[in-house]
Scaffold this motif. Structure first.
Motif, short mmCIF file in Angstrom:
data_model
loop_
_atom_site.label_atom_id
_atom_site.label_comp_id
_atom_site.label_asym_id
_atom_site.label_seq_id
_atom_site.Cartn_x
_atom_site.Cartn_y
_atom_site.Cartn_z
N GLY A 31 1.54 10.12 -10.37
CA GLY A 31 0.14 9.78 -10.65
C GLY A 31 -0.32 10.23 -12.02
N LYS A 32 0.19 11.33 -12.52
CA LYS A 32 -0.22 11.84 -13.83
C LYS A 32 0.25 10.93 -14.96
CE LYS A 32 -0.35 16.68 -12.41
NZ LYS A 32 0.19 18.04 -12.64
N ASP A 33 1.27 10.15 -14.68
CA ASP A 33 1.82 9.29 -15.72
C ASP A 33 1.17 7.92 -15.74
OD1 ASP A 33 3.64 11.32 -16.36
OD2 ASP A 33 5.07 10.63 -14.84
N MET A 34 0.15 7.72 -14.91
CA MET A 34 -0.51 6.43 -14.84
C MET A 34 -1.36 6.18 -16.10
SD MET A 34 0.08 4.71 -12.07
CE MET A 34 0.92 5.03 -10.52
N ALA A 70 0.83 -1.21 0.00
CA ALA A 70 0.00 0.00 0.00
C ALA A 70 0.86 1.25 0.00
CB ALA A 70 -0.92 -0.01 1.22
N GLN A 71 1.89 1.27 0.79
CA GLN A 71 2.78 2.44 0.84
C GLN A 71 3.49 2.63 -0.49
OE1 GLN A 71 5.22 1.47 4.20
NE2 GLN A 71 3.85 2.46 5.67
N LEU A 72 3.92 1.53 -1.08
CA LEU A 72 4.58 1.61 -2.38
C LEU A 72 3.64 2.23 -3.40
CD1 LEU A 72 7.25 0.70 -3.76
CD2 LEU A 72 6.08 -1.40 -4.38
N MET A 73 2.43 1.73 -3.44
CA MET A 73 1.43 2.24 -4.38
C MET A 73 1.12 3.70 -4.09
SD MET A 73 -2.37 0.68 -4.93
CE MET A 73 -2.79 0.95 -3.23
N SER A 74 0.97 4.05 -2.82
CA SER A 74 0.63 5.42 -2.45
C SER A 74 1.71 6.40 -2.88
CB SER A 74 0.42 5.49 -0.94
OG SER A 74 0.17 6.81 -0.53
N ALA A 75 2.94 6.04 -2.63
CA ALA A 75 4.03 6.95 -2.97
C ALA A 75 4.16 7.13 -4.47
CB ALA A 75 5.33 6.42 -2.39
N VAL A 76 4.04 6.03 -5.21
CA VAL A 76 4.14 6.11 -6.68
C VAL A 76 3.03 6.99 -7.24
CG1 VAL A 76 3.95 4.77 -8.79
CG2 VAL A 76 5.39 3.96 -6.93
N MET A 77 1.83 6.82 -6.71
CA MET A 77 0.71 7.64 -7.20
C MET A 77 0.91 9.11 -6.86
SD MET A 77 -2.63 5.33 -6.41
CE MET A 77 -2.98 3.81 -7.30
N ASN A 111 -5.80 12.61 -11.37
CA ASN A 111 -6.71 12.13 -12.42
C ASN A 111 -8.14 12.41 -12.01
OD1 ASN A 111 -4.83 10.31 -14.32
ND2 ASN A 111 -4.22 10.00 -12.19
N THR A 112 -8.39 13.65 -11.64
CA THR A 112 -9.71 14.03 -11.11
C THR A 112 -10.83 13.75 -12.09
OG1 THR A 112 -8.57 15.77 -9.90
CG2 THR A 112 -10.96 15.89 -9.98
N CYS A 113 -10.63 14.10 -13.34
CA CYS A 113 -11.70 13.98 -14.34
C CYS A 113 -12.11 12.53 -14.56
CB CYS A 113 -11.26 14.60 -15.67
SG CYS A 113 -10.99 16.37 -15.54
N THR A 114 -11.25 11.61 -14.23
CA THR A 114 -11.58 10.19 -14.41
C THR A 114 -12.13 9.57 -13.13
OG1 THR A 114 -9.80 10.00 -16.03
CG2 THR A 114 -10.66 7.96 -15.10
N VAL A 115 -11.48 9.88 -12.01
CA VAL A 115 -11.82 9.22 -10.75
C VAL A 115 -13.14 9.72 -10.19
CG1 VAL A 115 -11.06 8.82 -8.38
CG2 VAL A 115 -9.39 8.80 -10.24
N VAL A 116 -13.35 11.04 -10.15
CA VAL A 116 -14.53 11.61 -9.50
C VAL A 116 -15.84 11.16 -10.16
CG1 VAL A 116 -15.74 13.77 -8.99
CG2 VAL A 116 -13.29 13.57 -8.53
#
Length: 1541
Positions: A998-1001, A987-994, A1038-1043
């Motif tokens: 996060g924009k490059d996801m 979870a920490q790994l994922m959180s930090a990468v995002m 990625n607000t426009c996708t997630v929200v």
């Protein structure tokens, strides 16, 4: 007759006839006639008279008789008794016999004579004229001796005896020259003396410490000289026993020593003391020593005399016969052996005397000398005084003998004081032109120490200069005093003398300037060795050196208790042999030292140091001798090792090997570059020694060999020029060591062979040739397997036979692991680009299921990466082709169950990060780019420790987009891992990468759904929190996708969805982005359409806002978006209430307080909750409180009253209060301006909902002065436009705007012109009328000019009916406004016309005050208060100001009473006439109030004041209510008619 003081003072000059003395004597015989004071003064005068004038014999007789009679009768004490004694002595000085004969007076037969008489006789006995009375007096005193019992009487008798004995001895010594003859013969006198001695010892209590005992001993001392020698000799035994008994009585030593001295003196008169004295000699000497042990205090005369008498007694003893002398020596030796501390000083004084008499040269003298040496030892219990005395006595011994004693090993503790004594003697001899040390000294080597041995002895003491309080300093000073010590004549080898004269003072100066704590011992030894080397060079005599070397070797073999000194001796040996120019001597001595004992490491190292020093001048000889000596290891024919028992052969082989390799190591260190031409031969021998070993190769032999070889190779590795040098034997030795490592067992660590072998390989790290890849890989695999597969430390400890072995195994393993780590560093130095290979070989153990294997492997990984990170400017790029795999593995290990693995993994991650960062910087540097800006984050191992988040954050920039996405998706899969730490790390790994990338996801939808599904499972709280944070970061980028994905979830949302929205409010960047999107959705709400279902997305937005804004971390974001967010939420609320959504429709569940259930909310309630949370999140809690108190939430929930709710929410109460208020009052001016800018764009919106909201806020903002004075805004023009619109809400809003504008200075003139226009709204709908009243109130209340009164009159006609309006809101508002208007009008001093107009409001107010509405009464009370202030009826002011619902009728009665009491008939008539109109009013309340008012006035009027026409008018007016449909009104009217009739 009584002698007065005046008479006594006048009779100082008595006449010679003594008439006055006779008179005084007569009075003295009469008891009580004279006071004691008078007697004392007279005695003093009498003494002076007797001493200064010769008296007649009769008068003397009379004085004597009278005084003795006075003493017998009165028995005086103290000073008076002393004066009696003084007078008797004065009389006796002229006639001693006259006083003496009074002793045997008949009156004293039964009792003792007066003490004064005894004391006087005692004093007189020392003078002249007493010879003829000695015998008779002594005879009488003998009788008294048996009677005396009191201490004072005994002391007086002792005084007499002392005088008699002294006087008798004087007359005996001068009997041929003396004119006086004694009345007793010498024989009789001796008898008397013997009798007295017996009585004193036998009858008197001489066994305790008392003055009597002391004075008796004084008398006894005098008696010894009166007893014949033969008789005294016979009494020696008895007397000695008596005196020894008295020594135990703790008398002052003076009395004992004096008595003994006089006894010995009396015995010495006859030449010897006889056999009895010899037999008692030991006891007497013992007593004398005890007396001498007493401390001498110069201020105490007895102490000084005691010391003097004791010495005199000793001198007296020493003058006896030779036999006595021997006995004295024996007695002294016995005292020495007994070692009485208290008599040491006395004994030394006595020994000094013996030495002066040559006693030290006697056979027993050695015992005394040894005793003196013992006392000279540096011991805290021995005083400086004693040591000084010993030094003085020892100087009586010959210098050669004293030097010999000084160097004796048993006298080491006394070396410092002895050397000082010897130095003093030697310097004294030199000052006299002598050379004491050299005189025949070396000719008697069996008796005295040789110069070489003495030099060695003194040099060794100089090694530790401060030991034993200055051994080194004393040794150097002695060397200085004894130079030169190498020949018979001082001229020979004068260079040595000159050198010592120069160097030794400098060395002494160094010692004086330092202490044991701050002296650099290493530098001191170097200086001492340099001094010795220069001395040996100056001697330049191989024969002398040969003897010195032999002495040094002997000394080496003798020393076993001082390692530092022994180590110095080996260096001394090396420097001495290096000085020699004789190769044969060098070879012989090297062979000798190699054959010495080498059991101890100190000896082996000492031999190696000695050989290394010699090699500086004789390198070839030294190496040849070592090679020849090493044949003992390989030559079976000549080796002495094989001659030993088999069980000792391996150990001896190892010791010899160690000695040889240590010697090579030291030689390499000393000779440096010179040795390189010999290295090939040395390493060749090294391999041959093991291969051709002549003994069995067991484990111990391997260890001995590896230990020795390890030290040798360690020295080689530290040489500064090794990089350029080729060692052909390197690869062969590495392969050999690898084989040894492979042979070690994997199930135990029974020896340090693998550790030693790895250390040896590491020591060749800087030598060529480099290892080939195959050799390198094989070495790594072998070492990893040999170390990492060993059992855990716990198992090692458990399998050990005892705790000591267990700890030894643990220590050995730790050392072995460190050796492995150092080996890896060495391989990294050789080929840094192959670091990844080193790490790949660790995979098996990094993923092991065994904790200890993972931990050891992580040690290795951390060490390799750490070492690589610290390598400066390595130019070969280190490739990490599987970086992602490595980072993930290390990151997971940062959450390993074993804490130390986490720590090591953090170290490894940090080191890897440093390597990547360094490579990145080097790459940019090669491209000519500057350092990146904005990279301010500083990482460390502590940051990465147990912190996977920071690891991922640090490495995020090094991954591609696909790697990032894959990493996240893989981490999502690991979220449900059964191991809590692993899932948390994922979870920490994922959180930090995002967060970082996060924009490059890519595949965002897949990631969101994956996370959403995992959140529904039972994750650990910490893991869940971290996943939510990761989702928050993803939503932020990625607000426009997630929200939209989350908003489309069906309502009401479950906990997972709510938790996601809640976390969106915790990160400001994400919160801002999400809020802006949510605001946009609310701002685009479509208007209501008939027959179409409500759009639930805006409702979902409010649900999301309720969660986001419920936390405290969103405050900054909310404040930044506050105006827009507030308007959007309020607009949405209006939209929701227009939809008429069912109240039972649950869209959100509000979390209740602890212990309460959650509260379900419909769309409207949810929207209201969102509005409240906006205020709370923006830190405007007071607005929420204000809104609740003023029912704003209820108003906002109604479409009809929504605009009123907005007005109340934004308004400030009138008049302003201290309690919570609305938006305008609470918000800062800049916030109000931001709201103004937003609503200004919506003032003329086509959407009525937004237009009403905007205009309502717009007019409320005008309350604030900073908004009303904003430049560029024509507020009034907009308000007038809205007033002209047909919509009542717009009119109400416009009027509120004018009301707010009127509050500010500068607006009054403009607004006064609108009064005629505004009057028209006073007859409008309720809310419009109320707002119109408030507008006119504020215009007049804040008016600035005199025309304010005119304006008031212009609206009074329209305002007056509103006071009694049937609508409560209008009535209250108008009444309250009247009060404020009257207060302002009063300030401008209204005239008669205006006052008349104001009078017209009295009846409406008095009628309205009868209402039962508390607010109406309160408003009327306030208006009437201001009315009385204007009219001047001050007596009614306080009553109106405090009117309440409970007393309003009483107030009316008092008012009517006052009106009638004024006597103004016209005014009363006008008021009654005005009230008649209300009798016809449609409101029953006003009709009843009018009847009540008329009745109260009429009751107060007398009939004389009423005309018949007036009564008729009243009755006519009441006719309108006599038949009123309201029964109470009829009753009031009928009652009033009765009064009128």
């Amino acid at each position: 007759m009584v002698v007065s003081s005046e008479t006594a003072e006048g009779d100082l000059e008595w006449d010679a006839s003594g008439r006055n003395i006779d008179n005084f004597m007569d009075l003295l015989q009469v008891p009580g006639e004279l006071s004691a004071e008078k007697v004392l003064q007279t005695f003093k005068l009498l003494e002076t008279k007797i001493l200064n004038h010769k008296m007649t014999t009769p008068l003397c007789q009379k004085v004597t008789n009278n005084i003795i009679n006075y003493l017998r009768i009165t028995k005086p004490e103290g000073e008076l008794e002393e004066m009696c004694t003084a007078v008797l002595i004065a009389v006796g000085s002229n006639c001693p016999g006259m006083v003496t004969i009074k002793l045997w007076d008949k009156f004293h037969k039964l009792s003792l004579p007066p003490r004064s008489l005894l004391m006087a006789v005692g004093k007189l006995s020392f003078g002249q004229g007493m010879a003829t009375y000695i015998g008779s007096t002594w005879e009488y005193i003998l009788r008294l001796l048996r009677k005396a019992e009191m201490e004072n009487d005994m002391l007086a008798i002792c005084q007499v005896l002392s005088g008699l004995a002294t006087s008798a001895r004087k007359h005996l010594n001068l009997r041929h020259e003396s004119e006086e003859a004694m009345d007793i013969s010498p024989e009789s006198l001796s008898i008397k003396a013997c009798q007295t001695l017996r009585v004193l010892f036998n009858r008197w209590p001489l066994k305790n410490n008392s003055k009597v005992t002391e004075q008796a001993l004084v008398v006894i001392g005098h008696l010894f000289f009166l007893i014949p020698s033969p008789k005294l000799k016979n009494q020696v035994n008895w007397l000695t026993r008596r005196l020894m008994t008295l020594t135990e009585a703790k008398l002052e030593p003076f009395y004992i020593s004096q008595c003994i001295y006089k006894l010995l003196g009396a015995l010495a008169v006859s030449g010897s003391g006889g056999v009895n004295l010899v037999s008692q000699l030991e006891n007497i000497v013992d007593v004398l020593f005890k007396q001498m042990s007493e401390k001498v205090n110069s201020s105490d005369p007895h102490a000084v005399q005691n010391y003097s008498f004791t010495l005199k007694a000793f001198y007296t003893l020493m003058s006896q016969t030779e036999k006595v002398k021997r006995e004295v020596m024996n007695s002294v030796i016995i005292v020495i052996q007994e070692d009485f501390k208290l008599v040491q000083v006395a004994l030394l004084h006595f020994i000094e005397t013996l030495g002066q008499c040559g006693y030290l040269n006697l056979p027993q003298g050695n015992v005394i000398i040894n005793y003196l040496i013992k006392l000279s030892e540096l011991n805290f219990s021995i005083t400086e005084e004693i040591q000084t005395m010993c030094s003085k006595i020892l100087q009586m011994v010959s210098l050669p003998q004293l030097i010999n004693l000084m160097c004796h090993p048993s006298n080491i503790s006394a070396f410092v004081p002895l050397s000082k004594t010897v130095t003093e003697m030697a310097l004294k001899a030199q000052s006299q032109g002598q050379f004491p040390y050299l005189i025949n000294f070396h000719l008697r080597p069996t008796q005295f120490i040789s110069p070489q041995k003495l030099l060695t002895y003194l040099v060794l003491f100089s090694v530790k200069p401060y030991k034993e309080r200055g051994l080194g300093e004393s040794s150097l000073r002695l060397l200085y005093a004894l130079h030169p010590i190498t020949s018979l004549h001082p001229v020979i080898h004068s260079n040595v003398g000159q050198l010592w004269m120069k160097e030794i003072p400098q060395m002494l100066h160094i010692l004086d300037g330092h202490s044991e704590r701050n002296l650099n011992q290493k530098e001191w030894e170097v200086r001492l060795l340099r001094f010795l080397s220069q001395s040996l060079m100056a001697i330049n005599d191989d024969n002398w050196l040969e003897q010195l070397i032999k002495d040094i070797l002997d000394r080496i073999n003798c020393i076993s208790d001082d390692d530092e000194v022994k180590a110095f001796l080996y260096k001394f040996f090396g420097f001495t042999l290096r000085t020699s120019r004789n190769p044969k001597l060098v070879k012989t001595m090297l062979s000798s030292i190699l054959k010495t004992a080498h059991e101890e490491l100190l000896d082996r190292e000492g031999i190696a140091v000695a050989l290394s020093i010699v090699s500086l001048r004789h390198l070839t000889i030294t190496l040849d001798e070592l090679q020849e000596y090493s044949t003992i290891l390989t030559d079976k024919d000549t080796s002495s090792i094989l001659k030993l028992m088999k069980e000792h052969q391996q150990r001896e082989w190892g010791l010899v090997c160690n000695t040889i390799y240590l010697s090579y190591s030291k030689i390499i260190l000393e000779t440096k570059a010179s040795i390189f031409t010999h290295l090939d031969a040395i390493l060749t021998l090294v391999l041959q020694h093991y291969r051709n070993c002549i003994v069995e190769k067991d484990k111990d032999l391997k260890l001995d060999y590896l230990n020795s070889l390890g030290k040798l190779t360690h020295i080689l590795s530290n040489l500064s020029i090794t990089w350029q040098y080729q060692l052909p034997q390197k690869v062969e030795i590495v392969v050999f060591m690898t084989v040894l490592i492979r042979e070690e067992p994997l199930n135990s660590i029974s020896s340090s062979i693998r550790q030693k072998a790895m250390n040896i390989i590491t020591n060749f790290k800087q030598f060529k040739p480099l290892l080939q890849p195959e050799e390198r890989s094989e070495l790594l695999r072998t070492c990893y397997k040999s170390v990492l597969c060993l059992p855990s430390i716990e198992v090692m400890q458990k399998e050990a036979s005892n705790p000591k072995d267990a700890q030894a195994n643990v220590d050995l393993f730790r050392e072995t692991l460190q050796s492995l780590l150092r080996l890896m560093e060495a391989l990294t130095i050789e080929m840094p680009q192959r670091i990844q290979n080193c790490l790949e070989f660790l995979d098996t153990w990094l993923n092991s299921q065994k904790d200890h294997e993972r931990e050891r492997a992580m040690w290795c990984a951390a060490r390799i990466l750490g070492f690589a990170a610290k390598m400066n400017n390595f130019h070969t790029e280190i490739e990490f082709t599987r970086l992602g795999r490595l980072v993930r593995l290390l990151a997971i290990r940062c959450q390993d169950p074993v804490d130390n693995i986490c720590f090591l993994s953090a170290q490894a991650v940090y080191n890897l990060y440093c390597i990547l960062l360094l490579q990145k910087k080097m790459g940019r540097k090669k491209q000519g780019l500057w350092e990146e800006e904005g990279k301010s984050k500083v990482y460390s191992a502590s940051v990465f420790y147990n912190n996977t988040f920071e690891i991922a954050k640090a490495f995020a920039e090094y991954f591609t987009e696909l790697q990032l996405t894959t990493l996240v998706l893989t981490a999502i899969e690991a979220l449900t891992d059964s191991r809590a730490k692993v899932s948390l790390a994922a979870a920490q790994l994922m959180s930090a990468v995002m967060k970082e990338r996060g924009k490059d996801m890519i595949k965002v939808e897949e990631i969101v759904e994956g996370i959403f599904e995992r959140l529904k499972s039972q994750l650990e709280p910490s893991t869940k929190d971290e996943v939510l944070r990761a989702m928050c970061s993803l939503a932020g980028s990625n607000t426009c996708t997630v929200v939209p994905m989350l908003l489309n979830k069906p309502l009401p949302w479950d906990r997972t969805n709510l938790a996601l929205w809640k976390v969106f409010g915790t990160q400001q960047e994400t919160t801002l982005g999400v809020l802006q999107m949510l605001i946009g959705i609310l701002e685009n709400n479509p208007p209501k359409q008939e027959n179409k279902e409500m759009d639930f997305q805006p409702v979902a937005v409010t649900c999301a806002l309720c969660e986001m804004l419920s936390g405290s971390q969103c405050q900054e974001a909310v404040q930044e978006l506050y105006p827009r967010l507030l308007l959007a939420v309020l607009s949405h609320l209006y939209w929701v209430i227009e939809q008429n959504a069912p109240q039972k429709m649950v869209v959100y569940s509000k979390e209740g307080v602890q212990g309460c259930k959650n509260k379900p909310l419909d769309p409207t309630s949810c929207a209201l909750e969102a509005v409240k949370l906006v205020f709370l999140a923006a830190a405007y809690e007071k607005v929420v409180v204000y809104a609740s108190q003023h029912h704003c939430w209820d108003l906002l929930s109604s479409p009809k009253f929504y605009h009123i709710g907005i007005m109340n929410l934004a308004s400030n109460p009138w008049p302003p209060m201290s309690h919570p208020s609305g938006i305008v009052m609470n918000c800062e001016p800049y916030i109000l301006h931001r709201i103004l800018n937003h609503v200004r764009n919506l003032l003329y919106s086509l959407d009525d909902r937004r237009k009403i909201l905007a205009r309502t806020f717009y007019v409320q903002l005008l309350w604030h002065r900073s908004v009303a004075q904003t430049l560029g805004h024509d507020f009034l023009s907009n308000l007038i436009k809205w007033l002209k619109e047909p919509n009542l809400i717009m009119k109400e809003v416009g009027l509120r705007g004018i009301s707010n504008l009127a509050l500010h200075p500068g607006q009054s003139e403009t607004l006064k012109s609108l009064v005629p226009f505004l009057r028209n709204f006073l007859k409008d709908e309720v809310q419009v009328t109320v707002q119109a009243v408030k507008s006119l109130r504020n215009i007049i209340h804040h008016g600035q000019g005199e025309d304010t009164k005119v304006v008031f009159c212009s609206i009074s006609k329209q305002l007056r009916p509103l006071i009694n309006d049937e609508r409560d809101q209008v009535r209250i508002s108008a009444t309250s406004a009247l009060g404020h208007m009257l207060r302002r009008v009063d300030k401008f001093k209204p005239g008669p016309l205006i006052r008349k107009e104001i009078f017209t409001f009295l009846v409406p107010l008095l009628l309205s005050i009868q209402d039962n509405n508390a607010e109406v009464i309160k408003a009327c009370g306030g208006a009437l208060t201001e009315w009385t202030n204007v009219i001047g009826w001050s007596s009614l002011t306080q009553m109106f100001r405090h009117t309440t619902l409970s007393d309003h009728i009483q107030v009316l009665e008092e008012t009517c009473k006052y009106l009638v009491g004024t006597g103004k008939k016209q005014l009363i008539g006008e008021l009654l006439t005005q009230s008649f109109v209300f009798l016809k009013n449609s409101q029953p309340f006003l009709r009843a109030a009018a009847v009540t008012f008329i009745g109260l006035i009429t009751k107060r009027l007398t009939m004389g004041n009423l005309h018949k026409d007036d009564v008729a008018m009243l009755q006519n007016a009441l006719s309108n209510v006599r038949h009123d449909p309201v029964e109470p009104i009829q009753s009031l009217a009928n009652t009033l008619d009765v009064v009128l009739d």
